[in-house]
Design a protein around this motif. Structure first.
Motif, PDB file in Angstrom:
ATOM      1  N   ARG A  46     -17.399  45.689 -46.671  1.00 25.70           N
ATOM      2  CA  ARG A  46     -18.367  46.672 -46.178  1.00 25.70           C
ATOM      3  C   ARG A  46     -17.690  47.865 -45.509  1.00 25.70           C
ATOM      4  O   ARG A  46     -18.257  48.943 -45.446  1.00 25.70           O
ATOM      5  CB  ARG A  46     -19.309  45.999 -45.172  1.00 25.70           C
ATOM      6  N   MET A  47     -16.492  47.661 -44.967  1.00 25.65           N
ATOM      7  CA  MET A  47     -15.646  48.692 -44.379  1.00 25.65           C
ATOM      8  C   MET A  47     -16.406  49.565 -43.373  1.00 25.65           C
ATOM      9  O   MET A  47     -16.687  50.753 -43.613  1.00 25.65           O
ATOM     10  CB  MET A  47     -15.022  49.540 -45.471  1.00 25.65           C
ATOM     11  N   PRO A  48     -16.753  49.006 -42.185  1.00 28.29           N
ATOM     12  CA  PRO A  48     -17.455  49.801 -41.170  1.00 28.29           C
ATOM     13  C   PRO A  48     -16.663  51.038 -40.756  1.00 28.29           C
ATOM     14  O   PRO A  48     -17.237  52.096 -40.522  1.00 28.29           O
ATOM     15  CB  PRO A  48     -17.627  48.822 -40.007  1.00 28.29           C
ATOM     16  N   TRP A  49     -15.348  50.891 -40.602  1.00 28.27           N
ATOM     17  CA  TRP A  49     -14.433  52.005 -40.400  1.00 28.27           C
ATOM     18  C   TRP A  49     -13.419  51.967 -41.544  1.00 28.27           C
ATOM     19  O   TRP A  49     -13.134  50.903 -42.095  1.00 28.27           O
ATOM     20  CB  TRP A  49     -13.698  51.903 -39.071  1.00 28.27           C
ATOM     21  N   ILE A  50     -12.865  53.101 -41.880  1.00 31.09           N
ATOM     22  CA  ILE A  50     -11.900  53.168 -42.973  1.00 31.09           C
ATOM     23  C   ILE A  50     -10.488  53.153 -42.392  1.00 31.09           C
ATOM     24  O   ILE A  50     -10.060  54.135 -41.765  1.00 31.09           O
ATOM     25  CB  ILE A  50     -12.120  54.435 -43.811  1.00 31.09           C
TER      26      ILE A  50
END
Length: 559
Positions: free
Chosen positions: A518-522
């Motif tokens: 889901r990668m909330p932050w990259i």
């Protein structure tokens, strides 16, 4: 660079005045720390010389001789010498040599006994800390259970005048009390393995209760704390220097080889570089990255194991980045190795997981095989963009040029990568004040219209839970995009209440896999803890423990 804007600097429950006070501390750190990774200007790049993260150092060669005085530079002047309010460069680096905690964070990121040994009872819901009978404060008085209870309760329930730096880690605590002359007991509503580790940070630091009550303004330049560490306070000339002296009656035995450490607060690459290469300063954590090549000609540059990572952080603004496929596409398209080499002067490596490798410990991390920007990854990224409907909305990446070139370079690289895969992304220069506003909470984007911004995150201990807990709660003030994923949150909450380490590690691994998808932050790059020592000194740890570990106790002469 380091943007100390991580979970160790936030509070789950705070008033507006608390927020403003916390941000005031962060603002100074952002400006000073970001400048560290600027790779522009004089000197040669050290990208080819820097080892991979697997080769990053834990320690430096042991000292062979004694020093009368060591001169050390801090990237920030301390704002206080109160350990319960210490969560920043400068202040932590000084206090780590003065004040001790119930447990100890070691250079390999393991946790061991500090002032106290730990006995776990009631299935992990009762923690009994037995303070070493030899432990003494600087004035010779014993460290007691009452002192420990006073200190922990102060971290748990900060006063209105105190920044709430550690109270979020006490969420499971139901009571703290002295249960003996040298014993303090912490009762929990559930097992909390992260809390145990946090007792090795200043969340578990112990100051003398009697002295602290008599000096409620302690921590100011004229009123030092009363602690028990290997160095004592001598003087603090604001704006100029701060001096510590070896504790000649240290309860563990006097082993420090340096009698006196004088800290300066030189700012700016050129001033710091002149002092370091000229011999006026023997050592420094986070020296100017623009000068690492020159510094390597005058001494040793160590790339230390780290709990630091730089992220592209989406905001709560409605736009393409709300789609996890777009976030994944940017991760794939961005040449993160190139960013590490240019914007970070080689003192970083491409991120391949949600957290730096050293944070995971025994937890199995979900990792990317690529470092971004390859033809295969670009093709995958374009496919994801197409699956997301090829959004045409503009993606605004905000950064403040006045802070550093490195932040600008990174965001420009992200914008270029986005355009390669069919996204409309632009780097938007903003004022320093506007940039700081982005860290005020989920609504901080409104002043700039930013879809994302850059932030370096520092974790206090090597435990994924320390950052996963932010992403598990959409209402967390540091969850800037109000990211929400029920499956990940459930796993993270289960892990937070799990007392069995093996089962907890399994739950965190599952959560990590879900978060990576889901990668909330990259994640962009994992950043080394850079240490410079000239040829006359050696000994302190290279790893990122200089915020809580008494590193100066190991500082000494090379001969």
């Amino acid at each position: 660079m380091s943007l100390p804007l991580g979970p160790s600097r936030r509070a789950r429950h705070h008033t507006p005045s608390d927020t403003q006070r916390r941000r005031t501390v962060q603002v100074a750190a952002v400006a000073a720390a970001l400048a560290l990774v600027t790779a522009c200007g004089g000197g040669t790049t050290t990208a080819e010389k820097a080892p991979s993260s697997k080769g990053w150092a834990t320690t430096t060669p042991g000292a062979a001789g004694n020093l009368d005085t060591a001169h050390w530079n801090l990237i920030l002047e301390p704002t206080t010498l109160d350990p319960q309010q210490a969560n920043n460069y400068g202040v932590n680096e000084v206090l780590a040599n003065m004040c001790e905690s119930l447990q100890t964070l070691n250079p390999d990121f393991s946790i061991s006994d500090g002032l106290a040994s730990l006995k776990v009872e009631d299935g992990g819901k009762r923690l009994v800390y037995s303070i070493d009978a030899k432990a003494r404060f600087w004035d010779g008085q014993p460290v007691t259970g009452a002192d420990a209870a006073f200190s922990l309760n102060r971290a748990w329930h900060p006063s209105a005048q105190q920044a709430p730096d550690y109270n979020q880690y006490f969420a499971a605590v139901s009571g703290i009390r002295a249960t003996g002359p040298r014993e303090v007991t912490v009762d929990l509503t559930r097992p909390d393995l992260l809390f145990r580790k946090m007792m090795a940070t200043f969340a578990g630091a112990v100051v003398q209760a009697r002295y602290s009550t008599a000096h409620p303004d302690y921590g100011k330049p004229s009123v030092p704390p009363m602690c028990s560490g290997p160095y004592t306070f001598k003087s603090w000339k604001t704006g100029s220097s701060l001096t510590l002296e070896r504790n000649e009656h240290y309860w563990r035995g006097v082993t420090a080889k340096t009698r006196q450490v004088v800290f300066s607060f030189l700012q700016g690459d050129s001033s710091q570089t002149r002092a370091l290469t000229g011999g006026g300063i023997e050592g420094m954590y986070q020296p100017p990255a623009s000068a690492l090549g020159r510094l390597g000609e005058h001494g040793k540059v160590y790339y230390g194991k780290s709990l630091l990572s730089f992220y592209l952080v989406p905001t709560a603004k409605s736009g393409p980045l709300r789609d996890p496929r777009i976030r994944q596409a940017l991760f794939l398209a961005l040449n993160r190795t190139a960013v590490a080499r240019t914007a970070f002067g080689g003192a970083a490596v491409a991120s391949r997981s949600m957290l730096p490798a050293d944070v995971y410990g025994p937890v199995k991390a979900t990792r990317s095989e690529g470092a971004g920007g390859s033809p295969e990854e670009i093709a995958q990224a374009r496919k994801l963009v197409k699956e997301a409907g090829s959004p045409k909305g503009k993606i605004v990446l905000a950064g403040a040029p006045a802070i550093s070139d490195s932040l600008t370079q990174t965001l420009q690289a992200v914008a270029e990568a986005a355009r390669k895969i069919g996204l409309d992304a632009v780097y938007k220069p903003v004022t320093v004040g506007q940039f700081y506003e982005l860290f005020s909470g989920p609504q901080g984007w409104r002043g700039t219209g930013a879809d994302a911004f850059g932030s370096q995150w520092s974790l206090p201990v090597a435990d994924p839970q320390a950052l996963f807990s932010v992403w598990a709660n959409p209402e967390d003030p540091s969850n800037y995009s109000q990211f929400a994923d029920g499956a990940a949150s459930k796993l993270i909450q289960q892990a937070g209440a799990e007392g069995d380490e093996g089962r907890r590690d399994g739950l965190l691994a599952e959560a990590d896999k879900r978060l990576f998808d889901r990668m909330p932050w990259i994640p962009v790059v994992d950043v080394a803890n850079v240490l410079y020592l000239n040829n006359s000194v050696t000994g302190p740890p290279a790893s990122f423990v200089n915020w809580y570990y008494p590193w100066a106790q190991q500082l000494g002469a090379t001969k």
